[in-house]
Motif scaffolding. Structure first.
Motif, PDB file in Angstrom:
ATOM      1  N   THR A  18     -18.377 -16.533 -14.952  1.00 51.57           N
ATOM      2  CA  THR A  18     -17.706 -15.093 -14.726  1.00 51.57           C
ATOM      3  C   THR A  18     -16.672 -15.111 -13.565  1.00 51.57           C
ATOM      4  O   THR A  18     -16.189 -14.219 -13.130  1.00 51.57           O
ATOM      5  N   ARG A  19     -16.771 -16.276 -12.645  1.00 54.14           N
ATOM      6  CA  ARG A  19     -15.969 -16.037 -11.517  1.00 54.14           C
ATOM      7  C   ARG A  19     -15.912 -17.832 -11.202  1.00 54.14           C
ATOM      8  O   ARG A  19     -16.746 -18.556 -11.482  1.00 54.14           O
ATOM      9  N   VAL A  20     -14.916 -17.867 -10.168  1.00 54.16           N
ATOM     10  CA  VAL A  20     -14.612 -19.251  -9.521  1.00 54.16           C
ATOM     11  C   VAL A  20     -14.609 -19.224  -8.251  1.00 54.16           C
ATOM     12  O   VAL A  20     -14.052 -18.432  -7.546  1.00 54.16           O
ATOM     13  N   VAL A  21     -15.473 -20.152  -7.426  1.00 55.81           N
ATOM     14  CA  VAL A  21     -15.660 -20.375  -6.095  1.00 55.81           C
ATOM     15  C   VAL A  21     -15.060 -21.475  -5.678  1.00 55.81           C
ATOM     16  O   VAL A  21     -15.690 -22.576  -6.076  1.00 55.81           O
ATOM     17  N   TRP A  46      -2.814 -18.255 -15.694  1.00 60.11           N
ATOM     18  CA  TRP A  46      -2.212 -18.196 -14.406  1.00 60.11           C
ATOM     19  C   TRP A  46      -3.056 -17.497 -13.578  1.00 60.11           C
ATOM     20  O   TRP A  46      -3.964 -16.862 -13.840  1.00 60.11           O
ATOM     21  N   VAL A  47      -2.681 -17.803 -12.212  1.00 56.61           N
ATOM     22  CA  VAL A  47      -3.516 -17.122 -11.087  1.00 56.61           C
ATOM     23  C   VAL A  47      -2.552 -16.278 -10.353  1.00 56.61           C
ATOM     24  O   VAL A  47      -1.171 -16.703 -10.140  1.00 56.61           O
ATOM     25  N   ASP A  48      -3.201 -14.696  -9.870  1.00 57.38           N
ATOM     26  CA  ASP A  48      -2.274 -13.994  -9.126  1.00 57.38           C
ATOM     27  C   ASP A  48      -2.877 -13.158  -8.312  1.00 57.38           C
ATOM     28  O   ASP A  48      -4.302 -13.318  -8.203  1.00 57.38           O
ATOM     29  N   SER A  98     -10.592 -15.610   0.790  1.00 52.63           N
ATOM     30  CA  SER A  98      -9.293 -15.012   0.134  1.00 52.63           C
ATOM     31  C   SER A  98      -9.527 -14.894  -1.290  1.00 52.63           C
ATOM     32  O   SER A  98     -10.372 -15.495  -2.076  1.00 52.63           O
ATOM     33  N   LEU A  99      -9.079 -13.617  -2.018  1.00 51.25           N
ATOM     34  CA  LEU A  99      -9.364 -13.252  -3.296  1.00 51.25           C
ATOM     35  C   LEU A  99      -8.098 -13.519  -4.335  1.00 51.25           C
ATOM     36  O   LEU A  99      -6.838 -13.029  -4.030  1.00 51.25           O
ATOM     37  N   PHE A 100      -8.222 -14.340  -5.461  1.00 51.84           N
ATOM     38  CA  PHE A 100      -7.046 -14.347  -6.282  1.00 51.84           C
ATOM     39  C   PHE A 100      -7.891 -14.032  -7.658  1.00 51.84           C
ATOM     40  O   PHE A 100      -8.968 -13.895  -7.744  1.00 51.84           O
ATOM     41  N   TRP A 101      -6.875 -13.812  -8.710  1.00 50.11           N
ATOM     42  CA  TRP A 101      -7.568 -13.548 -10.051  1.00 50.11           C
ATOM     43  C   TRP A 101      -7.130 -14.457 -10.962  1.00 50.11           C
ATOM     44  O   TRP A 101      -5.819 -14.850 -11.116  1.00 50.11           O
ATOM     45  N   LEU A 102      -7.748 -15.356 -11.965  1.00 47.69           N
ATOM     46  CA  LEU A 102      -7.561 -16.253 -13.069  1.00 47.69           C
ATOM     47  C   LEU A 102      -7.162 -15.451 -14.264  1.00 47.69           C
ATOM     48  O   LEU A 102      -8.350 -14.577 -14.649  1.00 47.69           O
ATOM     49  N   ASN A 103      -6.150 -15.274 -14.755  1.00 49.13           N
ATOM     50  CA  ASN A 103      -5.743 -14.712 -15.948  1.00 49.13           C
ATOM     51  C   ASN A 103      -5.529 -15.666 -17.379  1.00 49.13           C
ATOM     52  O   ASN A 103      -5.291 -16.566 -17.009  1.00 49.13           O
ATOM     53  N   MET A 129     -10.666 -13.099 -14.002  1.00 45.86           N
ATOM     54  CA  MET A 129     -11.684 -13.533 -13.488  1.00 45.86           C
ATOM     55  C   MET A 129     -11.408 -13.554 -11.984  1.00 45.86           C
ATOM     56  O   MET A 129     -10.435 -14.067 -11.639  1.00 45.86           O
ATOM     57  N   LYS A 130     -12.580 -13.201 -11.196  1.00 41.28           N
ATOM     58  CA  LYS A 130     -12.092 -13.409  -9.749  1.00 41.28           C
ATOM     59  C   LYS A 130     -12.375 -14.814  -9.314  1.00 41.28           C
ATOM     60  O   LYS A 130     -13.077 -15.825  -9.791  1.00 41.28           O
ATOM     61  N   LEU A 131     -11.334 -15.385  -8.451  1.00 44.26           N
ATOM     62  CA  LEU A 131     -11.190 -16.700  -7.856  1.00 44.26           C
ATOM     63  C   LEU A 131     -11.149 -16.542  -6.380  1.00 44.26           C
ATOM     64  O   LEU A 131     -10.397 -15.942  -5.884  1.00 44.26           O
ATOM     65  N   PHE A 132     -12.247 -16.976  -5.926  1.00 40.06           N
ATOM     66  CA  PHE A 132     -12.661 -16.954  -4.448  1.00 40.06           C
ATOM     67  C   PHE A 132     -12.199 -18.263  -3.465  1.00 40.06           C
ATOM     68  O   PHE A 132     -12.725 -19.230  -4.133  1.00 40.06           O
ATOM     69  N   MET A 133     -11.336 -18.324  -2.699  1.00 39.72           N
ATOM     70  CA  MET A 133     -11.108 -19.324  -1.787  1.00 39.72           C
ATOM     71  C   MET A 133     -11.912 -18.973  -0.620  1.00 39.72           C
ATOM     72  O   MET A 133     -11.694 -18.207   0.039  1.00 39.72           O
ATOM     73  N   ARG A 134     -12.887 -20.366  -0.329  1.00 39.68           N
ATOM     74  CA  ARG A 134     -13.731 -20.053   0.804  1.00 39.68           C
ATOM     75  C   ARG A 134     -13.789 -21.360   1.602  1.00 39.68           C
ATOM     76  O   ARG A 134     -13.821 -22.293   1.444  1.00 39.68           O
TER      77      ARG A 134
END
Length: 242
Positions: A18-21, A46-48, A98-103, A129-134
């Motif tokens: 459900t999410r990507v880290v 895409w990611v936005d 940082s938070l991005f979103w995978l569409n 879907m939430k995509l976190f850059m850690r």
């Protein structure tokens, strides 16, 4: 064309998580997708920045930290694909996530077995879907997040409020939140997601029938794997919010 916004559990296109880290130093990750529909679909990825009105050609998508490959693909019924997520190297804060979103935009095939003058309605599905850059070397571990959150009661003009502060470098996504006196009925103020090093104030539905020292906060956060992470906290003292 009618566009429905929904989660992956409602869409025919199902992701393995459900999410990507995206951990620091990772140049690429993969996400398995499967088409549960009984028909083929065309998928655009895409990611936005998460705005519903944005699309793959928006400025937010062009400046995203991750690029999905392939960006457009066809997926047959019950077929799977490994979507590659490539880090673009755009500068990001080094002291917090940082938070991005995978569409994932899912388009079904057009009907070809209808009369030429038939009126049809095409229903498309867009999953976000939430995509976190850690970043590396953050000041604490993500496993410490439940214990780093702090809670306080404030008496404001609109009534009693619950103040939540997140001093950590991680996003805190709440699955549930309850405030209760010991042995009493719990209130469940609506909490969503708290960005790193920020806070928010939630209005409680009714006064609590006990002193602040007897109030307990119980909550579930969403972990990296999408599973709930439980936490409990006592209230800290806080000045009036006015």
């Amino acid at each position: 064309m009618l566009c429905l916004w929904c989660g992956s559990s409602q869409a025919g296109l199902l992701a393995e998580s459900t999410r990507v880290v995206f951990a620091a130093g990772s140049a690429e990750q993969s996400l398995q997708l499967v088409n549960l529909n009984p028909y083929p679909v065309v998928v655009q990825a895409w990611v936005d920045d998460g705005r519903l009105e944005s699309g793959p050609d928006a400025v937010g998508a062009a400046e995203a930290a991750v690029m999905p490959i392939p960006p457009i693909f066809r997926l047959n019924p019950k077929a799977q694909i490994s979507l590659r997520l490539i880090a673009t190297g755009v500068p990001l804060p080094a002291d917090r996530e940082s938070l991005f979103w995978l569409n994932l935009y899912e388009i079904p095939p057009a009907r070809t077995d209808l009369p030429a003058d038939s009126q049809t309605l095409t229903v498309t599905l867009r999953t976000q879907m939430k995509l976190f850059m850690r970043p590396a070397k953050l000041t604490s571990s993500v496993e410490d997040l439940p214990g780093l959150l702090s809670f306080a009661l404030e008496q404001g003009v609109g009534g009693l409020r619950l103040r939540i502060d997140n001093p950590s470098p991680y996003y805190a996504t709440f699955r549930s939140l309850e405030v209760a006196c010991a042995g009493g009925e719990a209130q469940a103020p609506a909490a969503d997601m708290l960005a790193p090093r920020t806070g928010e104030t939630l209005v409680l539905a009714a006064p609590l029938p006990c002193a602040a020292e007897a109030v307990e906060v119980r909550f579930l956060l969403v972990g990296d794997d999408g599973n709930p992470v439980a936490g409990r906290a006592a209230l800290r003292t806080s000045a009036s919010g006015g």
